[in-house]
Design a protein around this motif. Structure first.
Motif, short mmCIF file in Angstrom:
data_model
loop_
_atom_site.label_atom_id
_atom_site.label_comp_id
_atom_site.label_asym_id
_atom_site.label_seq_id
_atom_site.Cartn_x
_atom_site.Cartn_y
_atom_site.Cartn_z
N TRP A 1 0.77 -1.07 -0.02
CA TRP A 1 0.11 0.13 0.02
C TRP A 1 0.87 1.28 -0.15
N GLY A 2 1.92 1.36 0.89
CA GLY A 2 2.74 2.44 0.86
C GLY A 2 3.53 2.64 -0.25
N LEU A 3 4.02 1.95 -1.09
CA LEU A 3 4.52 2.06 -2.28
C LEU A 3 3.43 2.46 -3.32
N ALA A 4 2.39 2.13 -3.42
CA ALA A 4 1.39 2.36 -4.34
C ALA A 4 0.76 3.85 -4.05
N ARG A 5 0.74 4.15 -2.84
CA ARG A 5 0.38 5.71 -2.49
C ARG A 5 1.23 6.53 -2.97
N LYS A 6 2.63 6.23 -2.64
CA LYS A 6 3.71 7.09 -2.94
C LYS A 6 3.64 7.45 -4.62
N LEU A 7 3.64 6.33 -5.25
CA LEU A 7 3.59 6.52 -6.77
C LEU A 7 2.50 7.05 -7.35
N CYS A 8 1.38 7.00 -6.72
CA CYS A 8 0.03 7.80 -6.95
C CYS A 8 0.26 9.25 -6.73
N ASN A 9 0.92 9.57 -5.42
CA ASN A 9 0.96 10.87 -5.11
C ASN A 9 1.92 11.69 -5.83
N ILE A 10 3.03 11.10 -6.29
CA ILE A 10 4.08 11.66 -7.26
C ILE A 10 3.48 11.75 -8.68
N PHE A 11 2.85 10.78 -9.28
CA PHE A 11 2.26 11.12 -10.55
C PHE A 11 1.24 12.12 -10.47
N ILE A 12 0.23 12.09 -9.62
CA ILE A 12 -0.64 13.40 -9.52
C ILE A 12 -0.09 14.49 -9.40
N ARG A 13 0.65 14.60 -8.43
CA ARG A 13 1.45 15.90 -8.07
C ARG A 13 2.09 16.44 -9.44
N ASP A 14 2.75 15.57 -10.18
CA ASP A 14 3.49 15.94 -11.35
C ASP A 14 2.50 16.15 -12.69
N GLU B 1 -1.70 2.70 6.01
CA GLU B 1 -2.52 3.97 5.85
C GLU B 1 -2.85 4.91 7.07
N SER B 2 -2.96 4.04 8.25
CA SER B 2 -3.25 4.68 9.45
C SER B 2 -1.85 5.86 9.72
N ASN B 3 -0.59 5.16 9.48
CA ASN B 3 0.57 5.92 9.97
C ASN B 3 0.63 7.05 8.88
N SER B 4 0.15 6.68 7.60
CA SER B 4 0.53 7.73 6.58
C SER B 4 -0.66 8.91 6.68
N LYS B 5 -1.63 8.72 7.48
CA LYS B 5 -2.83 9.62 7.64
C LYS B 5 -1.98 10.67 8.76
N GLN B 6 -1.21 10.05 9.76
CA GLN B 6 -0.58 11.04 10.86
C GLN B 6 0.50 11.79 10.19
N PHE B 7 1.20 11.21 9.09
CA PHE B 7 2.17 11.89 8.47
C PHE B 7 1.49 13.20 7.72
N GLN B 8 0.38 12.79 6.93
CA GLN B 8 -0.17 13.65 6.31
C GLN B 8 -0.99 14.94 7.09
N ARG B 9 -1.44 14.64 8.30
CA ARG B 9 -2.04 15.34 9.19
C ARG B 9 -1.03 16.39 9.52
N TYR B 10 0.20 16.11 9.84
CA TYR B 10 1.21 16.95 10.49
C TYR B 10 1.80 17.68 9.10
N ALA B 11 1.77 17.23 7.97
CA ALA B 11 2.24 18.04 6.86
C ALA B 11 1.23 18.92 6.58
N SER B 12 -0.18 18.87 6.75
CA SER B 12 -1.10 19.93 6.57
C SER B 12 -0.90 21.08 7.58
N VAL B 13 -0.43 20.77 8.92
CA VAL B 13 -0.13 21.75 9.76
C VAL B 13 1.08 22.63 9.38
#
Length: 183
Positions: free
Chosen positions: A82-95, A151-163
């Motif tokens: 899940w982690g790699l798939a999410r990372k690649l989706c986020n990179i592709f969408i960002r680009d 996914e649960s850890n990713s949400k924590q990192f994303q929440r802090y990135a939002s701050v």
């Protein structure tokens, strides 16, 4: 030329090109043979950028979750996480948002504020360092690896990135420029 003058064929070719720019050897390092090729095929042939144009953060998250799972199912071996798939989706969408032509064609500017920062070891550890130095609570989880990112850890990192993003006056996705690109 305006975006309405680009042919459907050219837009598809540009999306395929964008997959090669986004899904790099560095992005899939140590994730198993063929991982990059499978991901590039998914983004070039199956990923519908138009479906990302939604009206809310919650709707975007649901769409991103669907695409993350679709990519994860296509990956094999060590790369099927899940982690790699999410990372690649986020990179592709960002680009794609950063691509003037794709962004205009699919009207992606409206989702810029919904995008996640692509997580990897560099960004995860930088977020942890910043959280510790700022006294952020709750504490972020220990970074293990992209392959083991849940996914649960990713949400924590994303929440802090939002701050951090709010404090910086940036969209969360743009923090990657500072944390990964400007290291």
């Amino acid at each position: 030329m305006t975006n309405t003058q680009y042919t459907t064929k050219f837009i598809r070719e540009l999306q395929t090109h964008q997959t090669r720019v986004s899904v790099t050897i560095s992005a899939v390092r140590s994730q198993g043979a063929g991982t990059g090729a499978r991901a590039r095929k998914f983004f070039a042939k199956e990923f519908n950028l138009g479906k990302l144009r939604v009206g809310s953060q919650a709707a975007y998250q649901r769409r991103l979750d669907v695409e993350t799972e679709a990519l994860r199912r296509r990956l094999r071996g060590k790369g099927k996480s899940w982690g790699l798939a999410r990372k690649l989706c986020n990179i592709f969408i960002r680009d794609c948002v950063y691509s003037r032509i794709l962004c205009a064609h699919y009207k992606l500017e409206s989702i810029e504020g919904f995008l996640e920062i692509p997580l990897d070891g560099i960004v995860g550890k930088r977020l942890i360092q910043e959280a510790k130095s700022s006294g952020y609570e709750p504490r972020l989880p220990r970074w293990d690896s992209i392959r083991r990112l849940k996914e649960s850890n990713s949400k924590q990192f994303q929440r802090y990135a939002s701050v951090i993003a709010r404090e910086s006056g940036l969209a969360r996705v743009h923090l990657d420029v500072r944390m990964w690109g400007n290291r």
